[in-house]
Design a protein around this motif. Sequence first.
Motif, mmCIF file in Angstrom:
data_model
loop_
_atom_site.group_PDB
_atom_site.id
_atom_site.type_symbol
_atom_site.label_atom_id
_atom_site.label_comp_id
_atom_site.label_asym_id
_atom_site.label_seq_id
_atom_site.Cartn_x
_atom_site.Cartn_y
_atom_site.Cartn_z
ATOM 1 N N ILE A 49 0.993 -1.241 0.112
ATOM 2 C CA ILE A 49 0.093 0.034 0.084
ATOM 3 C C ILE A 49 0.791 1.350 0.079
ATOM 4 O O ILE A 49 1.633 1.399 0.895
ATOM 5 C CB ILE A 49 -0.949 -0.036 1.468
ATOM 6 C CG1 ILE A 49 -1.792 -1.289 1.185
ATOM 7 C CG2 ILE A 49 -1.838 1.232 1.171
ATOM 8 C CD1 ILE A 49 -2.574 -1.528 2.432
ATOM 9 N N PRO A 50 0.630 2.205 -0.982
ATOM 10 C CA PRO A 50 1.683 3.290 -1.146
ATOM 11 C C PRO A 50 1.381 4.218 0.479
ATOM 12 O O PRO A 50 0.398 4.477 0.605
ATOM 13 C CB PRO A 50 0.883 4.149 -2.066
ATOM 14 C CG PRO A 50 0.149 3.262 -3.066
ATOM 15 C CD PRO A 50 -0.237 2.169 -2.070
ATOM 16 N N GLY A 51 2.825 4.495 0.692
ATOM 17 C CA GLY A 51 2.728 5.145 2.029
ATOM 18 C C GLY A 51 2.855 4.270 3.098
ATOM 19 O O GLY A 51 3.140 4.857 4.420
ATOM 20 N N TYR A 52 2.448 3.051 3.327
ATOM 21 C CA TYR A 52 2.666 2.213 4.393
ATOM 22 C C TYR A 52 3.682 1.390 4.627
ATOM 23 O O TYR A 52 3.828 0.771 5.596
ATOM 24 C CB TYR A 52 1.307 1.306 4.444
ATOM 25 C CG TYR A 52 -0.048 2.122 5.156
ATOM 26 C CD1 TYR A 52 0.102 2.084 6.546
ATOM 27 C CD2 TYR A 52 -0.709 2.818 4.293
ATOM 28 C CE1 TYR A 52 -1.129 2.643 7.052
ATOM 29 C CE2 TYR A 52 -1.697 3.471 5.128
ATOM 30 C CZ TYR A 52 -1.929 3.500 6.397
ATOM 31 O OH TYR A 52 -3.061 4.153 6.957
ATOM 32 N N SER A 53 4.646 1.339 3.746
ATOM 33 C CA SER A 53 5.886 0.517 3.835
ATOM 34 C C SER A 53 6.619 0.959 5.003
ATOM 35 O O SER A 53 7.442 0.242 5.430
ATOM 36 C CB SER A 53 6.603 0.425 2.581
ATOM 37 O OG SER A 53 6.978 1.550 2.129
ATOM 38 N N LEU A 54 6.589 2.329 5.300
ATOM 39 C CA LEU A 54 7.432 3.013 6.396
ATOM 40 C C LEU A 54 6.853 3.148 7.796
ATOM 41 O O LEU A 54 7.355 3.584 8.494
ATOM 42 C CB LEU A 54 7.954 4.028 5.713
ATOM 43 C CG LEU A 54 8.948 4.031 4.584
ATOM 44 C CD1 LEU A 54 9.526 5.483 4.332
ATOM 45 C CD2 LEU A 54 10.134 3.029 4.662
ATOM 46 N N ILE A 55 5.493 2.633 7.786
ATOM 47 C CA ILE A 55 4.799 2.841 9.150
ATOM 48 C C ILE A 55 5.098 1.761 10.067
ATOM 49 O O ILE A 55 5.334 0.611 9.830
ATOM 50 C CB ILE A 55 3.250 2.644 8.891
ATOM 51 C CG1 ILE A 55 2.863 3.617 7.556
ATOM 52 C CG2 ILE A 55 2.453 2.696 10.061
ATOM 53 C CD1 ILE A 55 2.795 5.055 8.295
#
Length: 83
Positions: A49-55
């Motif tokens: 999911i775009p933006g969630y790989s670093l959450i």
Amino acid sequence: MNVSNAINGQHALELVTESQFDEPFDIVLLDASMPGLDGVQVVREMSEIPGYSLIPVILLSTVDVPPVRDPATDTLIRRVHLK
């Protein structure tokens, strides 16, 4: 602060997917042994999911398992042992 809870792994993934368009989560807390998709599977899906790989994700487990490198996401997954 807004808190969401899910009844299983699929529901958790749905909440994360829906939130990407409105108010993304700042951190995700998962149970490694959720019904349906387990916590590791949810992390794998989240990495797409775009933006969630670093959450940041906290993955809880009642099983004492050493840290593992997940080749699907190339992230170090550390499990927390609760007694």
